[in-house]
Design a protein around this motif. Sequence first.
Motif, PDB file in Angstrom:
ATOM      1  N   ASN A  51       1.330  16.202 109.862  1.00  0.00           N
ATOM      2  CA  ASN A  51       1.394  14.903 109.200  1.00  0.00           C
ATOM      3  C   ASN A  51       0.956  13.790 110.143  1.00  0.00           C
ATOM      4  O   ASN A  51       1.027  13.914 111.366  1.00  0.00           O
ATOM      5  N   ARG A  90       1.024   8.000 107.903  1.00  0.00           N
ATOM      6  CA  ARG A  90       0.736   7.666 106.504  1.00  0.00           C
ATOM      7  C   ARG A  90       1.058   8.809 105.545  1.00  0.00           C
ATOM      8  O   ARG A  90       1.357   8.570 104.378  1.00  0.00           O
ATOM      9  N   THR A  91       0.993  10.049 106.006  1.00  0.00           N
ATOM     10  CA  THR A  91       1.235  11.172 105.090  1.00  0.00           C
ATOM     11  C   THR A  91       2.668  11.698 105.147  1.00  0.00           C
ATOM     12  O   THR A  91       3.106  12.380 104.231  1.00  0.00           O
ATOM     13  N   SER A  92       3.391  11.384 106.212  1.00  0.00           N
ATOM     14  CA  SER A  92       4.730  11.947 106.381  1.00  0.00           C
ATOM     15  C   SER A  92       5.711  11.390 105.351  1.00  0.00           C
ATOM     16  O   SER A  92       5.825  10.174 105.188  1.00  0.00           O
ATOM     17  N   PRO A  93       6.461  12.262 104.657  1.00  0.00           N
ATOM     18  CA  PRO A  93       7.463  11.777 103.703  1.00  0.00           C
ATOM     19  C   PRO A  93       8.718  11.234 104.383  1.00  0.00           C
ATOM     20  O   PRO A  93       9.517  10.557 103.747  1.00  0.00           O
ATOM     21  N   THR A  94       8.895  11.500 105.673  1.00  0.00           N
ATOM     22  CA  THR A  94      10.116  11.081 106.374  1.00  0.00           C
ATOM     23  C   THR A  94       9.867  10.083 107.495  1.00  0.00           C
ATOM     24  O   THR A  94      10.777   9.340 107.872  1.00  0.00           O
ATOM     25  N   ASP A 126       4.114  20.363 103.591  1.00  0.00           N
ATOM     26  CA  ASP A 126       3.968  19.223 102.684  1.00  0.00           C
ATOM     27  C   ASP A 126       2.601  19.250 101.997  1.00  0.00           C
ATOM     28  O   ASP A 126       1.636  19.796 102.540  1.00  0.00           O
ATOM     29  N   THR A 127       2.531  18.628 100.842  1.00  0.00           N
ATOM     30  CA  THR A 127       1.310  18.672 100.037  1.00  0.00           C
ATOM     31  C   THR A 127       0.097  18.148 100.791  1.00  0.00           C
ATOM     32  O   THR A 127      -0.975  18.772 100.788  1.00  0.00           O
ATOM     33  N   GLU A 157      -0.222  17.873 104.028  1.00  0.00           N
ATOM     34  CA  GLU A 157      -0.506  18.769 105.145  1.00  0.00           C
ATOM     35  C   GLU A 157      -1.356  19.944 104.680  1.00  0.00           C
ATOM     36  O   GLU A 157      -2.306  20.345 105.359  1.00  0.00           O
TER      37      GLU A 157
END
Length: 318
Positions: free
Chosen positions: A140, A143-147, A193-194, A196
Amino acid sequence: MLRYGRSKIFQQFRIGVLGAPFNQGQTKLGVKDGPQTIRNTGFIKKLEELGHDVVDAGDVQPDDGVDGETGPSGEKNHRRVLTYNQKLSEAVRKIREDHRMCITLGGDHSIAIGSVSGHCIGTPHKQLIVLWVDAHADINTGRTSPTGNMHGMPISFLVQELKHKINRLPGSEWPQPSFEVKHLAYIGLRDVDTLEQKYLDDMGILHFGMRDLDKIGLSEAVARCLDHLQPTESRSLHVSFDIDVLDPFEAPSTGTPVRGGLSLREGLSIVEEARNTGRLRGFDLVEVNPTLGTVKDAALTAEAAKAIILSATAGVRG
């Protein structure tokens, strides 16, 4: 087809052990106790009893005075994580320049930013190749990390292809990429993750999840990874091993456990094949958190870490 991993026996082994008691890449702070917990298993004494030349370089301690602000793209503790890893990178570089394999004990997986970059800098004129053994892809960006947790981002800070998508240490150009994605392979993935997965697919990164292992078998997957990476005299192999790649039954004391993982025997097989290439020069063992679960859970996880490290080092020379 090339087949790596044929058994090699060496008489003299040179190893440097380095602790990275760092916990700011995620939220479960007890992972800072991982290095000492692993040391307490006696694995260093075991290596010395086997006749290996082992230097324990101690721990790289975090600087508590560093600001923990969120990065420009939502990276939590951005400055702390990168400042620490820059310091860790220098320590790893020194071990590699002493012609020792560096074993880095984590700490959360954000410490791989420093361990891998230090391996790269300390191994001049050689191509770094990386085998990432993990339940998670850790590619990630902010910008892409959900956490926003940076233990899920180390690969993005290390690969050439994502250098324009990461935010470096403020006021510097650190870190610089250590390798290209064609020199990376994953094994053991099962919680990706999607976005990723999109990176893995779009960039053509070789990766094997647990479903793939069910289909083709672990031995074939490892052989394909090593055939792809092609460890040679001019290619220095780094293995980054997250203890959560093992099933929680084998290693329960870790921050992001995912059921359906590798058995300990399978984990040992992976690092044994990496070791048998004769080119393994950097090894991370991360995400052991003795404060999670029971005392028995912590002991079981630490013993699994010990077994993995001993299997990774039994055939290494400097």
